[in-house]
Design an enzyme around this catalytic site. Structure first.
Site, mmCIF file in Angstrom:
data_model
loop_
_atom_site.group_PDB
_atom_site.id
_atom_site.type_symbol
_atom_site.label_atom_id
_atom_site.label_comp_id
_atom_site.label_asym_id
_atom_site.label_seq_id
_atom_site.Cartn_x
_atom_site.Cartn_y
_atom_site.Cartn_z
ATOM 1 N N ILE A 124 28.225 49.869 49.858
ATOM 2 C CA ILE A 124 28.901 48.749 50.495
ATOM 3 C C ILE A 124 30.378 48.824 50.152
ATOM 4 O O ILE A 124 30.749 49.106 49.005
ATOM 5 C CB ILE A 124 28.297 47.395 50.096
ATOM 6 N N THR A 127 35.985 46.126 48.375
ATOM 7 C CA THR A 127 37.306 46.131 47.750
ATOM 8 C C THR A 127 38.262 47.071 48.466
ATOM 9 O O THR A 127 37.886 48.163 48.904
ATOM 10 C CB THR A 127 37.176 46.552 46.277
ATOM 11 N N GLY A 132 41.040 42.597 45.853
ATOM 12 C CA GLY A 132 39.857 42.689 45.018
ATOM 13 C C GLY A 132 38.883 41.563 45.296
ATOM 14 O O GLY A 132 38.181 41.555 46.313
ATOM 15 N N SER A 133 38.870 40.557 44.428
ATOM 16 C CA SER A 133 37.894 39.477 44.541
ATOM 17 C C SER A 133 38.145 38.560 45.734
ATOM 18 O O SER A 133 37.232 37.871 46.185
ATOM 19 C CB SER A 133 37.886 38.648 43.247
ATOM 20 N N GLU A 245 23.601 39.955 43.122
ATOM 21 C CA GLU A 245 24.451 41.015 42.584
ATOM 22 C C GLU A 245 24.952 40.644 41.187
ATOM 23 O O GLU A 245 24.953 41.473 40.269
ATOM 24 C CB GLU A 245 25.634 41.268 43.518
ATOM 25 N N GLN A 282 25.611 42.249 2.398
ATOM 26 C CA GLN A 282 25.492 40.928 3.033
ATOM 27 C C GLN A 282 26.322 40.847 4.308
ATOM 28 O O GLN A 282 25.877 40.269 5.312
ATOM 29 C CB GLN A 282 25.932 39.837 2.058
ATOM 30 N N GLY A 342 31.355 52.719 11.537
ATOM 31 C CA GLY A 342 32.508 53.380 10.937
ATOM 32 C C GLY A 342 33.015 54.504 11.819
ATOM 33 O O GLY A 342 32.949 54.444 13.055
ATOM 34 N N GLY A 367 32.769 40.817 40.901
ATOM 35 C CA GLY A 367 33.639 39.660 40.711
ATOM 36 C C GLY A 367 34.069 39.579 39.268
ATOM 37 O O GLY A 367 33.235 39.531 38.366
#
Length: 380
Positions: A124, A127, A132-133, A245, A282, A342, A367
């Site tokens: 699909i 954009t 964009g959105s 979506e 801890q 680390g 989105g």
């Protein structure tokens, strides 16, 4: 984690099938697919044989006509397996949803059987390079010319763009100036003259998920290719399908976050520092305990959203909230877990480093999370 009562026996059996497929036929080859920047078509066909593609497609159109929980399982397991290249399956599923819910009989019969079998791959195109959105601001236009449309414009960040056999294009077909009423979804076959594709785009992560730009120059398609047979319905169709979506991003985020947490738990149990395993400090235990609680909350939220979806009660704002919260949770989990690794966590041989590359896009696609906050804010 907390027990889940969302699934039944047949779902558990299906999950086992998906896991075997991923472990035996995908994970060993995913690095090669990353180098090639696409998943080979035979994997799509194999996924179709196993019923992993478009599981909700009615039997009349070549599908299994199963419920969305089966789609959920595929997304969770793809996330857990770190096979991000297979996210194209989800895009393919979304495209099937448009056809199932809005397509004409001819469109359904032409495309859905091959899609369910993995013989036809879909994409699909929403954009654009400068849009964009805000879908109402698109500039790709389909101009009427007799019984055809002539499409001109460009689209970017198109998942499945290299592999696809057809693409659902979001284009302007009207000039009313009312934005949403001028938008239509048009099915364009990938070999149509005038449609060209860029090379695969180089991304931070998702290297095996083929993504490209599409360019339309005098692309002529019949008006019968308008989704649903009537122009001007595109924005409504998009809004109806965006909830699923966004839910799918939440689901995949949770599956991936769970995998990142579990691999870190194993690492902290085996890695020794100052004469004892990291998990015995801890600070490490408390950080992991906090993540465990957050993951349990996120999973409960997503499962409840799925219950609402299955009952037809899931609204767009709730789906937006799930997408926003779970994708950001995934990022938080990965950041804490990488720190617990680390220096080893910065090496790509370590799964947590790959999660670090893959997780960031979840806060952007379907989105951006800033847009999700706006959608939730409108309900205040």
């Amino acid at each position: 984690m907390i027990p889940r009562d969302l699934f039944e026996h047949e779902h558990d059996e299906f999950r086992n099938t998906v896991r075997r497929f991923l472990n035996e036929e995908c994970i060993p080859f995913h690095e090669q697919w990353e180098a090639e920047q696409r998943v080979p078509r035979h994997i799509w066909q194999r996924a179709g044989q196993l019923g992993m593609l478009n599981v909700t497609t009615p039997q009349a159109y070549g599908g299994l006509e199963l419920d969305r929980r089966f789609s959920m399982i595929v997304q969770e397991e793809v996330g857990r397996a770190l096979t991000k290249g297979l996210n194209g399956f989800n895009v393919h599923d979304i495209c099937a949803g448009y056809l199932i819910n809005f397509g004409t009989q001819e469109q359904k019969q032409r495309w859905l059987p091959g899609m369910a079998a993995g013989e036809i791959i879909s994409a699909i195109a929403m954009t654009e390079p400068n849009t964009g959105s805000d879908l109402q601001a698109i500039t790709t236009r389909a101009v009427s010319d007799g019984g055809d449309y002539i499409i001109d414009g460009s689209k970017t960040f198109i998942s499945n763009g290299i592999n696809c056999d057809f693409v659902i294009v979001v284009a302007k077909t009207g000039n009313s100036g009312k934005g949403s009423r001028d938008i239509s979804l048009i099915i364009v076959e990938a070999d149509t003259p005038g449609l060209t594709r860029s090379r695969p785009l180089k991304k931070i992560g998702m290297h095996a998920q083929d993504t490209c730009m599409l360019f339309f120059e005098n692309v002529r398609v019949p008006k019968a290719n308008v989704l649903g047979g009537a122009e001007g319905q595109g924005f409504y169709q998009l809004m109806k399908e965006l909830a699923w979506e966004r839910m799918s991003v939440a689901i995949e985020s949770m599956g991936s976050a769970m995998a990142a947490f579990e691999s870190t738990l194993d690492y902290t149990r085996s890695r020794r520092v100052f004469g004892k395993p990291i998990i015995e400090f801890q600070n490490s235990r408390f950080k992991l305990a906090e993540l465990k609680v957050e993951l349990a909350l996120g999973q409960s939220f997503v499962d409840q959203c799925m219950v609402q979806l299955l009952e037809g009660r899931l609204d767009g704002a709730t789906a937006a909230a799930a997408k926003m919260w779970c994708s950001e949770l995934y990022g938080r989990v990965v950041d804490v877990c990488l720190q617990l690794h680390g220096g080893n966590g910065y090496m790509l041989e370590c799964p947590i480093a790959r999660h670090y590359l893959e997780c960031r896009v979840n806060r952007i696609y379907a989105g951006s999370n800033d847009i999700m906050r706006e959608l939730v804010a409108r309900t205040l």
